[in-house]
Enzyme design. Structure first.
Site, PDB file in Angstrom:
ATOM      1  N   ASN A 140       0.893  -1.183   0.057  1.00 23.71           N
ATOM      2  CA  ASN A 140      -0.151   0.071  -0.136  1.00 23.71           C
ATOM      3  C   ASN A 140       0.980   1.058   0.018  1.00 23.71           C
ATOM      4  O   ASN A 140       1.236   1.641   1.026  1.00 23.71           O
ATOM      5  CB  ASN A 140      -0.962  -0.005   1.235  1.00 23.71           C
ATOM      6  CG  ASN A 140      -1.941   1.060   1.312  1.00 23.71           C
ATOM      7  OD1 ASN A 140      -2.086   1.917   0.319  1.00 23.71           O
ATOM      8  ND2 ASN A 140      -2.990   1.415   2.216  1.00 23.71           N
ATOM      9  N   ASN A 145      -5.870   6.393  -1.334  1.00 24.91           N
ATOM     10  CA  ASN A 145      -6.749   5.894  -2.350  1.00 24.91           C
ATOM     11  C   ASN A 145      -7.275   4.596  -2.042  1.00 24.91           C
ATOM     12  O   ASN A 145      -7.938   3.795  -2.713  1.00 24.91           O
ATOM     13  CB  ASN A 145      -6.103   5.719  -3.687  1.00 24.91           C
ATOM     14  CG  ASN A 145      -4.724   4.737  -3.757  1.00 24.91           C
ATOM     15  OD1 ASN A 145      -4.744   3.859  -2.562  1.00 24.91           O
ATOM     16  ND2 ASN A 145      -3.953   4.853  -4.456  1.00 24.91           N
ATOM     17  N   ASP A 146      -7.266   4.069  -0.773  1.00 26.92           N
ATOM     18  CA  ASP A 146      -7.830   3.007  -0.317  1.00 26.92           C
ATOM     19  C   ASP A 146      -9.198   2.664  -0.456  1.00 26.92           C
ATOM     20  O   ASP A 146      -9.884   1.625  -0.731  1.00 26.92           O
ATOM     21  CB  ASP A 146      -7.333   2.574   1.394  1.00 26.92           C
ATOM     22  CG  ASP A 146      -5.790   2.676   1.600  1.00 26.92           C
ATOM     23  OD1 ASP A 146      -5.054   2.627   0.593  1.00 26.92           O
ATOM     24  OD2 ASP A 146      -5.637   2.302   2.773  1.00 26.92           O
ATOM     25  N   GLY A 165      -5.822  -2.546   0.090  1.00 28.71           N
ATOM     26  CA  GLY A 165      -5.295  -0.972  -0.193  1.00 28.71           C
ATOM     27  C   GLY A 165      -4.142  -1.085  -1.022  1.00 28.71           C
ATOM     28  O   GLY A 165      -3.504   0.181  -1.118  1.00 28.71           O
ATOM     29  N   ASP A 167      -1.490  -1.075  -4.109  1.00 27.46           N
ATOM     30  CA  ASP A 167      -1.766  -0.009  -5.218  1.00 27.46           C
ATOM     31  C   ASP A 167      -0.658  -0.111  -6.164  1.00 27.46           C
ATOM     32  O   ASP A 167       0.577  -0.599  -5.813  1.00 27.46           O
ATOM     33  CB  ASP A 167      -2.458   1.424  -4.827  1.00 27.46           C
ATOM     34  CG  ASP A 167      -1.298   1.932  -3.869  1.00 27.46           C
ATOM     35  OD1 ASP A 167      -0.241   1.517  -3.668  1.00 27.46           O
ATOM     36  OD2 ASP A 167      -2.112   2.498  -2.639  1.00 27.46           O
ATOM     37  N   ASP A 332      -6.533 -13.105 -19.944  1.00 29.06           N
ATOM     38  CA  ASP A 332      -7.313 -14.006 -19.149  1.00 29.06           C
ATOM     39  C   ASP A 332      -8.324 -15.038 -19.704  1.00 29.06           C
ATOM     40  O   ASP A 332      -8.535 -14.615 -20.975  1.00 29.06           O
ATOM     41  CB  ASP A 332      -8.098 -13.121 -18.191  1.00 29.06           C
ATOM     42  CG  ASP A 332      -8.716 -13.896 -17.146  1.00 29.06           C
ATOM     43  OD1 ASP A 332      -8.160 -14.597 -16.330  1.00 29.06           O
ATOM     44  OD2 ASP A 332     -10.061 -13.580 -17.108  1.00 29.06           O
ATOM     45  N   GLU A 361      -3.988 -17.633 -21.250  1.00 24.15           N
ATOM     46  CA  GLU A 361      -4.325 -18.468 -19.973  1.00 24.15           C
ATOM     47  C   GLU A 361      -5.229 -19.519 -20.571  1.00 24.15           C
ATOM     48  O   GLU A 361      -6.556 -19.300 -21.044  1.00 24.15           O
ATOM     49  CB  GLU A 361      -4.884 -17.853 -18.938  1.00 24.15           C
ATOM     50  CG  GLU A 361      -5.189 -18.681 -17.719  1.00 24.15           C
ATOM     51  CD  GLU A 361      -6.622 -18.249 -16.759  1.00 24.15           C
ATOM     52  OE1 GLU A 361      -6.467 -18.689 -15.666  1.00 24.15           O
ATOM     53  OE2 GLU A 361      -7.367 -17.476 -17.231  1.00 24.15           O
TER      54      GLU A 361
HETATM   55 CA    CA Z   1      -3.862   2.415  -1.359  1.00 23.02          CA
END
Ligand code: CA
Length: 619
Positions: A140, A145-146, A165, A167, A332, A361
């Site tokens: 984090n 920005n959490d 959280g 980033d 993906d 994948e």
């Molecule tokens: Ca964060």
């Protein structure tokens, strides 16, 4: 009529300027939000979203901006503009939308010059080792920005399925750790906007293909991350999702076309019968049931047979490669997208970027299916795939079994040998991505019942075998998920990534002796890869395992060589060298990696420790 426009001085680096929407009206949105002059394909299709914009006339202030056609589909709020960019110059172009003689929208569309060598960029190769990161769980770097207003899923570090959280700033802060450990590529799980109500942290339910989720950062920060990584010799691989969107994507409320989402936008599960796609005895209905079904109810399945959607996804991928200077793409749920579309998507990407690497994948333990998707593999149906790489799930599964199973005539290390002996089915087995685990399965240390010896053998194998190794973050400190296969636990927080964490694995502080040993082992193997290119690029030759011992070699034409010995026996073993003479005859001495003592290859045998993997450099 020609109106003066801004031209970017050549000295102004294209990559440092950010794209800005200049819509006079706030609800107007143009995708892609800018493009580049001088792309291989001159075709560009803009998707313009604005209230009641369908049916409007588009005019532009410059004759270099050649509009070929303008189309609307079923929604009144979308317009598609086909442009021929063959002669376009970098600069700003003013687009005006009029309806019944009235101007309803005006916007500036920008073409930028390409960065030097943008088209020739080198993608990840066998030289590389990929570090897979779950960005929400790594570090984090920005607590502000959490949780972000307007996004339902708020930070909750106590919940295994909640946002913790982590980033992009966290990844930037720890690039030194990643690079100094020896990783040369970072694949992070998707960072695009995921405005889902819960479980948004995994990133696979995208709600905006052109926007980094604000809880991770911003588009500009992602680009900075890539620039910082590049300076440390680390490439960035973006995780892309072509098969589905998140159910909170705006398309679910306003589809550009009625057929945009499979099954009329209602959940209908895929059969997961991927075999149907290449089955010589199969029927089309089974293929449709696989391809058109949804993965889960929160992930509406895209209909890439709609050519406008196909263009959108192709251009989106190119946009990110160019914008964020990517060295690769991981796709993906690869095979779940429309097969013909995948052919088109890979061909467009590889024609724009001949040296880019792209890995799909395809979760199967059957190598026949893995091989089907790789370019240049033999295919009975003549399907055209330009996909350079596929995730080697068969090898992952076989490796774990080979290490855990009892050594018998038909089980144990021999299963690894048997699998690799089948490599003839691949277009290029050396370009497969190999791994011990990933974000969707138990940690490799857990899969190996927390046996350090087996973990060491697995890591040594992955970092010396054919293919491009990928290591999941935390593997280097033996992260585990005992007694649960909850994905939120598998994707646990990396110790040291959060303020006040009692252990700081980034600084190797607070680790157990076993964790420190593991970290040093990974670091040593990664430096082996860098110091001895033969280990990563040499020809792979192996001998049939016998008595719990598997020996293989990497050799090159420059006369370099490495011998790797996996010994599964509980006792020390004298490995008799005579059998390996077909390879060893080119060399005179062997020295164990990490030990400078040279042993003459005229000696009859080499002693290896019980349950060990050893690397011997040959000269
Ligand atoms: Ca964060």
């Amino acid at each position: 009529m020609r109106i003066s426009r801004l031209r970017f001085p050549v000295l102004l680096a294209a990559v440092s300027a950010s794209f800005t929407l200049h819509a006079a009206q706030t609800d107007l949105r143009v995708s892609p939000p800018g493009w580049w002059a001088g792309m291989a394909s001159p075709k560009l299709q803009l998707m313009v979203h604005g209230s009641d914009i369908a049916g409007s006339t588009v005019s532009v202030n410059d004759s270099e901006f050649v509009i070929e056609q303008v189309n609307s589909l079923d929604s009144p709020n979308y317009l598609f503009i086909d442009i021929d960019t063959a002669d376009i110059s970098p600069g700003d172009y003013e687009l005006t939308f009029t309806k019944q003689g009235r101007e309803i929208y005006k916007t500036i569309y920008t073409f930028r010059p390409r960065a030097a060598n943008a088209a020739e960029r080198q993608g990840f190769t066998q030289k590389d080792t990929i570090y897979l990161v779950t960005p929400d769980r790594f570090a984090n770097g920005d607590e502000s920005n959490d949780s972000v207003a307007g996004f339902e899923d708020k930070a909750d570090r106590q919940s295994p399925g909640g946002r913790h959280g982590g980033d992009i700033q966290g990844m930037i802060n720890h690039l030194d750790y990643i690079a100094s450990t020896g990783f040369t590529q970072i694949w992070s799980m998707p960072l695009l906007e995921n405005a889902m109500d819960d479980h948004s942290y995994h990133g696979y339910a995208i709600t905006d293909y052109y926007r980094i989720d604000p809880r991770y950062g911003s588009n500009a920060l992602y680009r900075q991350f890539s620039q910082h990584a590049d300076k440390k010799g680390v490439g960035v691989i973006m995780d892309m999702v072509l098969n589905h969107i998140g159910s909170n994507h705006p398309w679910m409320k306003d589809k550009p076309a009625e057929d945009w989402i499979h099954h009329n936008g209602e959940f209908s599960a895929t059969t997961h019968r991927r075999e149907s796609l290449h089955d010589p005895h199969g029927v089309e209905a089974d293929q449709k049931a696989f391809s058109d079904g949804w993965f889960v109810p929160s992930m509406p399945d895209l209909n890439q047979q709609n050519p406008y959607l196909a263009n959108y996804l192709i251009q989106n991928a190119i946009w990110w490669v160019e914008y964020a200077n990517l060295s690769g793409i991981r796709v993906d749920t690869y095979s779940y997208s429309d097969k013909a579309f995948l052919s088109q998507w890979t061909a467009r990407l590889t024609s724009e970027y001949p040296n880019l690497n792209i890995v799909g994948e395809e979760w199967t333990t059957n190598p026949v299916i893995t091989a089907y998707w790789q370019e240049d593999s033999y295919r009975a149906d003549g399907y055209d795939s330009s996909l350079p790489s596929v995730m080697d799930f068969p090898l992952q599964d076989t490796l774990v079994n080979a290490l855990k199973d009892e050594e018998t005539w038909g089980t144990g290390l021999v299963s690894l040998y048997n699998l690799l002996a089948g490599d003839f089915i691949y277009g290029d087995p050396y370009n497969l991505v190999i791994f011990g685990d990933n974000h969707d399965m138990s940690r490799i240390y857990t899969q190996l019942d927390e046996s350090y010896a087996l973990w060491d053998m697995a890591m040594t194998f992955l970092l010396t075998a054919r293919g491009i190794p990928q290591i999941y973050y935390g593997t280097e400190i033996l992260m585990a998920n005992p007694d649960t296969d909850d994905h939120g636990v598998i994707r646990s927080d990396f110790p040291g990534g959060w303020k006040n964490d009692s252990i700081d694995a980034f600084a190797q502080q607070g680790l157990s002796p076993k964790q420190t040993k593991a970290y040093n082992r990974i670091k040593s193997l990664l430096s082996l890869r860098k110091e001895h290119p033969v280990v990563t690029q040499g020809k792979f030759t192996h001998f049939a395992p016998a008595e719990g011992i598997y020996v293989y070699f990497r050799t090159d034409e420059a006369g370099k060589g490495a011998m790797i010995i996996l010994n599964k026996n509980e006792a020390e073993n004298d490995v008799k060298l005579a059998r390996f003479e077909p390879v060893l005859k080119e060399f005179s001495t062997a020295s164990r990696w990490g030990n400078s003592n040279k042993i003459s290859l005229k000696t009859a045998s080499i002693e290896v420790a019980p349950k060990s993997a050893s690397v011997w450099l040959l000269q």
